[in-house]
Design a protein around this motif. Structure first.
Motif, PDB file in Angstrom:
ATOM      1  N   GLY A 125      49.045  26.297  -9.412  1.00  0.00           N
ATOM      2  CA  GLY A 125      49.306  25.413  -8.292  1.00  0.00           C
ATOM      3  C   GLY A 125      48.672  25.852  -6.984  1.00  0.00           C
ATOM      4  N   ALA A 126      48.097  27.070  -6.952  1.00  0.00           N
ATOM      5  CA  ALA A 126      47.429  27.514  -5.719  1.00  0.00           C
ATOM      6  C   ALA A 126      46.126  26.757  -5.501  1.00  0.00           C
ATOM      7  CB  ALA A 126      47.159  29.015  -5.769  1.00  0.00           C
ATOM      8  N   PHE A 127      45.466  26.400  -6.589  1.00  0.00           N
ATOM      9  CA  PHE A 127      44.252  25.583  -6.502  1.00  0.00           C
ATOM     10  C   PHE A 127      44.259  24.637  -7.693  1.00  0.00           C
ATOM     11  CE2 PHE A 127      39.948  24.269  -7.197  1.00  0.00           C
ATOM     12  CZ  PHE A 127      39.453  24.084  -5.918  1.00  0.00           C
ATOM     13  N   THR A 128      44.232  23.344  -7.410  1.00  0.00           N
ATOM     14  CA  THR A 128      44.396  22.336  -8.452  1.00  0.00           C
ATOM     15  C   THR A 128      43.339  21.253  -8.331  1.00  0.00           C
ATOM     16  OG1 THR A 128      46.793  22.672  -8.351  1.00  0.00           O
ATOM     17  CG2 THR A 128      46.014  20.696  -9.481  1.00  0.00           C
ATOM     18  N   THR A 129      42.730  20.905  -9.446  1.00  0.00           N
ATOM     19  CA  THR A 129      41.781  19.804  -9.498  1.00  0.00           C
ATOM     20  C   THR A 129      42.488  18.501  -9.839  1.00  0.00           C
ATOM     21  OG1 THR A 129      39.788  21.077 -10.026  1.00  0.00           O
ATOM     22  CG2 THR A 129      39.880  18.835 -10.855  1.00  0.00           C
ATOM     23  N   LEU A 130      42.216  17.463  -9.046  1.00  0.00           N
ATOM     24  CA  LEU A 130      42.697  16.115  -9.337  1.00  0.00           C
ATOM     25  C   LEU A 130      41.541  15.318  -9.935  1.00  0.00           C
ATOM     26  CD1 LEU A 130      44.585  15.328  -5.986  1.00  0.00           C
ATOM     27  CD2 LEU A 130      45.556  16.267  -8.101  1.00  0.00           C
ATOM     28  N   LEU A 131      41.649  14.953 -11.180  1.00  0.00           N
ATOM     29  CA  LEU A 131      40.604  14.154 -11.826  1.00  0.00           C
ATOM     30  C   LEU A 131      40.922  12.676 -11.587  1.00  0.00           C
ATOM     31  CD1 LEU A 131      39.941  16.050 -15.175  1.00  0.00           C
ATOM     32  CD2 LEU A 131      38.483  15.959 -13.150  1.00  0.00           C
ATOM     33  N   VAL A 161      49.191  13.001 -10.978  1.00  0.00           N
ATOM     34  CA  VAL A 161      48.890  13.341  -9.590  1.00  0.00           C
ATOM     35  C   VAL A 161      50.158  13.777  -8.867  1.00  0.00           C
ATOM     36  CG1 VAL A 161      48.115  12.425  -7.363  1.00  0.00           C
ATOM     37  CG2 VAL A 161      46.861  11.856  -9.460  1.00  0.00           C
ATOM     38  N   ASP A 162      51.244  13.048  -9.092  1.00  0.00           N
ATOM     39  CA  ASP A 162      52.515  13.389  -8.457  1.00  0.00           C
ATOM     40  C   ASP A 162      52.969  14.783  -8.884  1.00  0.00           C
ATOM     41  OD1 ASP A 162      55.039  12.449  -6.970  1.00  0.00           O
ATOM     42  OD2 ASP A 162      55.822  13.110  -8.915  1.00  0.00           O
ATOM     43  N   GLU A 163      52.821  15.085 -10.166  1.00  0.00           N
ATOM     44  CA  GLU A 163      53.238  16.390 -10.674  1.00  0.00           C
ATOM     45  C   GLU A 163      52.400  17.507 -10.059  1.00  0.00           C
ATOM     46  OE1 GLU A 163      53.158  19.955 -12.951  1.00  0.00           O
ATOM     47  OE2 GLU A 163      51.507  18.515 -13.057  1.00  0.00           O
ATOM     48  N   LYS A 164      51.101  17.274  -9.907  1.00  0.00           N
ATOM     49  CA  LYS A 164      50.228  18.305  -9.325  1.00  0.00           C
ATOM     50  C   LYS A 164      50.525  18.507  -7.841  1.00  0.00           C
ATOM     51  CE  LYS A 164      46.438  17.934 -12.652  1.00  0.00           C
ATOM     52  NZ  LYS A 164      44.989  17.643 -12.875  1.00  0.00           N
ATOM     53  N   LEU A 165      50.810  17.427  -7.135  1.00  0.00           N
ATOM     54  CA  LEU A 165      51.182  17.561  -5.727  1.00  0.00           C
ATOM     55  C   LEU A 165      52.486  18.344  -5.578  1.00  0.00           C
ATOM     56  CD1 LEU A 165      50.345  14.057  -4.208  1.00  0.00           C
ATOM     57  CD2 LEU A 165      49.678  16.253  -3.217  1.00  0.00           C
ATOM     58  N   GLN A 166      53.436  18.073  -6.438  1.00  0.00           N
ATOM     59  CA  GLN A 166      54.714  18.783  -6.349  1.00  0.00           C
ATOM     60  C   GLN A 166      54.536  20.257  -6.702  1.00  0.00           C
ATOM     61  OE1 GLN A 166      57.561  17.474  -5.070  1.00  0.00           O
ATOM     62  NE2 GLN A 166      58.159  19.640  -5.077  1.00  0.00           N
ATOM     63  N   GLU A 186      43.653   7.261  -0.825  1.00  0.00           N
ATOM     64  CA  GLU A 186      44.485   6.809   0.274  1.00  0.00           C
ATOM     65  C   GLU A 186      45.947   7.174   0.041  1.00  0.00           C
ATOM     66  OE1 GLU A 186      45.429   2.775   2.905  1.00  0.00           O
ATOM     67  OE2 GLU A 186      43.912   2.731   1.309  1.00  0.00           O
ATOM     68  N   ASP A 187      46.431   6.980  -1.189  1.00  0.00           N
ATOM     69  CA  ASP A 187      47.821   7.312  -1.501  1.00  0.00           C
ATOM     70  C   ASP A 187      48.056   8.819  -1.442  1.00  0.00           C
ATOM     71  OD1 ASP A 187      48.450   4.656  -1.840  1.00  0.00           O
ATOM     72  OD2 ASP A 187      48.255   4.709  -4.031  1.00  0.00           O
ATOM     73  N   VAL A 188      47.089   9.597  -1.914  1.00  0.00           N
ATOM     74  CA  VAL A 188      47.246  11.058  -1.882  1.00  0.00           C
ATOM     75  C   VAL A 188      47.295  11.552  -0.442  1.00  0.00           C
ATOM     76  CG1 VAL A 188      46.193  13.267  -2.497  1.00  0.00           C
ATOM     77  CG2 VAL A 188      46.158  11.378  -4.142  1.00  0.00           C
ATOM     78  N   ILE A 189      46.375  11.068   0.390  1.00  0.00           N
ATOM     79  CA  ILE A 189      46.333  11.510   1.785  1.00  0.00           C
ATOM     80  C   ILE A 189      47.612  11.122   2.518  1.00  0.00           C
ATOM     81  CG2 ILE A 189      45.123  11.214   3.993  1.00  0.00           C
ATOM     82  CD1 ILE A 189      42.552  10.797   2.319  1.00  0.00           C
ATOM     83  N   ALA A 190      48.176   9.957   2.179  1.00  0.00           N
ATOM     84  CA  ALA A 190      49.388   9.489   2.847  1.00  0.00           C
ATOM     85  C   ALA A 190      50.641  10.231   2.391  1.00  0.00           C
ATOM     86  CB  ALA A 190      49.560   7.988   2.591  1.00  0.00           C
ATOM     87  N   ASP A 191      50.553  10.943   1.283  1.00  0.00           N
ATOM     88  CA  ASP A 191      51.729  11.606   0.730  1.00  0.00           C
ATOM     89  C   ASP A 191      52.268  12.660   1.706  1.00  0.00           C
ATOM     90  OD1 ASP A 191      53.265  13.645  -0.985  1.00  0.00           O
ATOM     91  OD2 ASP A 191      52.875  12.043  -2.429  1.00  0.00           O
ATOM     92  N   ASP A 192      53.567  12.662   1.919  1.00  0.00           N
ATOM     93  CA  ASP A 192      54.179  13.585   2.876  1.00  0.00           C
ATOM     94  C   ASP A 192      53.994  15.049   2.491  1.00  0.00           C
ATOM     95  OD1 ASP A 192      55.056  11.492   4.419  1.00  0.00           O
ATOM     96  OD2 ASP A 192      57.091  11.468   3.571  1.00  0.00           O
TER      97      ASP A 192
END
Length: 463
Positions: free
Chosen positions: A177-183, A23-28, A190-196
């Motif tokens: 990275g323009a459109f990414t699915t998080l499985l 998840v961290d890698e996809k967000l970055q 909650e953690d994803v939404i809180a991510d800066d």
């Protein structure tokens, strides 16, 4: 994460869930991609969303079968859903530049002042299973074209659809990275939404899910758009075309096997035409074919999951125990799979589930009213405010009634539907914000005021 066929109970496929590092890698990656993507000319972003429309049309049968296999949607409806996704891509390919052009506002003689519409960054979309392609594309088409990048957390019972949608954008030529699915499961949100690194969130789903997402996003001052549940009224006035109203009403209640937020759920019928409407409406409901969703002749497939059908039936049973009358249906069908028949309830007590809750399946609640004022009161007697349908041949009355109904959308002599050209969304417990049209593409942009003066001004000012 398992993909199960609700019609057969068979496992279609299994998917590895993303762990914390994935998840961290996809967000970055989404953040890094945004740095370049939002600087692409609007013409390039329009070209790529047009490519996505082509990919959808070229593979529409494949995508439709993926939907039908994972959540039980009748195949004809699934094909139409893919075609509608292509339409929304076409719409923003044609109109996005117009919607996003600077808006010049006259202020002072020596000043150029304008509002520009600039993207925010990575936007998370939390999406449901009932329209597994359409609800994603009505988010993705405007927002990617506006210059944002998208992250999708899809419902856990449609992972195959989630991956297929990501592949559409890859095949269309979008950068990685323009459109990414998080499985991932909902417990990770909650953690994803809180991510800066995340700029905003949109959710289509239940009221409790909407409240949870809004609470987390709000605590981090992030913009949200919520499209939540609905208990849409279908109001039939004395001068309505009863045959048309009954036929459309049955379709409006049972579209997508009754699993739609904007389905007609509470039928509010004037006493003068109640008996006639009931005769025709019950006949239309009874004529619908319940069966294999892969069969072209099927109108109603299985409910998406066994537990969802059980919840629906419990609501029906509680309503009947409270005094409601079953005019049609009312019991799960005796066959493999969670099949629920077209059901019609009347004489519904005020505090029963059929009157107060959203029934997410092919169950119609019918109420008799004595005049137009009572019809309006009954239509508004709900915590929801998504859509409404009004049936009358008096256009002046139709407009008057439409203004009195507390909903984000009112359709006269038509079922409630989403259309790329029109803003879509609700009020009250049905959420806030709008999707689609020019309104939708402006939800996740910075409406930036710019003031360019030919000369300096030393005078102070106040807010």
């Amino acid at each position: 994460m398992e993909s199960l066929n609700p019609a057969t109970g068979d496992v279609i496929d299994t998917f590895d869930e993303d762990d914390e590092s994935a998840v961290d890698e996809k967000l970055q990656r989404a953040t890094d991609t945004y740095d370049e993507w939002h600087r692409q000319p609007i013409e390039e972003r329009q070209r790529l969303i047009s490519n996505a429309a082509d990919v959808l049309r070229e593979n529409k049968r494949e995508y439709a079968e993926t939907m039908t296999a994972e959540m039980g949607k009748p195949i004809e409806s699934a094909v139409s859903e893919v075609e509608k996704c292509a339409w929304v891509c076409d719409y923003y390919a044609e109109h996005a530049a117009e919607f996003l052009q600077d808006e010049h506002i006259g202020t002072e003689p020596d000043v150029e002042s304008y509002v520009s519409y600039e993207p925010l960054g990575p936007v998370l979309a939390v999406m449901p299973w009932n329209f597994p392609f359409w609800q994603v594309f009505r988010f993705a088409a405007p927002n990617l074209t506006a210059g944002n990048v998208g992250l999708l957390k899809h419902a856990s019972n449609v992972p195959g659809c989630a991956m297929a949608i990501q592949e559409v954008f890859e095949e269309a030529g979008y950068p990685d990275g323009a459109f990414t699915t998080l499985l991932v499961g909902s417990d990770k949100m909650e953690d994803v939404i809180a991510d800066d690194r995340l700029a905003a969130v949109t959710l289509t789903g239940s009221e409790p899910a909407g409240r949870a997402v809004a609470e987390t996003a709000g605590s981090h001052l992030k913009k949200t758009v919520l499209e939540l549940g609905g208990s849409d009224p279908f109001v039939v006035l004395p001068d309505a075309d009863i045959e048309d109203a009954a036929k459309t009403g049955a379709r409006a209640r049972c579209i997508n096997s009754g699993q739609s937020c904007i389905a007609a759920k509470r039928f509010v019928v004037h006493d003068d035409v109640y008996d006639e409407f009931m005769d025709e409406f019950a006949a239309e409901m009874e004529s619908l074919t319940v069966g294999d969703p892969m069969d072209e002749d099927t109108d109603i497939g299985p409910q998406a999951r066994e537990d969802l059908m059980n919840d629906l039936h419990e609501q029906v049973e509680e309503s009947v125990d409270a005094g409601a009358t079953v005019e049609l249906g009312g019991e799960p069908l005796d066959r493999d799979g969670p099949y629920y028949p077209p059901t019609v309830l009347t004489e519904i007590p005020e505090d029963s589930p059929a009157a107060r809750e959203e029934l997410f399946g092919p169950v119609a609640s019918v109420f008799r009213v004595s005049d137009v004022e009572e019809a309006i009161r009954r239509a508004n007697d709900t915590t929801y405010g998504l859509g409404a349908s009004v049936w009358t041949q008096d256009k002046r009355r139709a407009k008057e009634v439409a203004r009195e109904i507390e909903a984000g959308m009112v359709f006269v002599n038509e079922l409630v539907k989403s259309d790329p050209r029109l803003p879509f969304g609700g009020v009250k417990d049905s959420g806030y914000g709008r999707e689609l049209s020019e309104h939708g593409i402006h939800e996740f942009v910075n409406e930036k005021t710019t003031w360019v003066s030919d000369v300096s001004h030393s005078e102070g000012g106040v807010e």
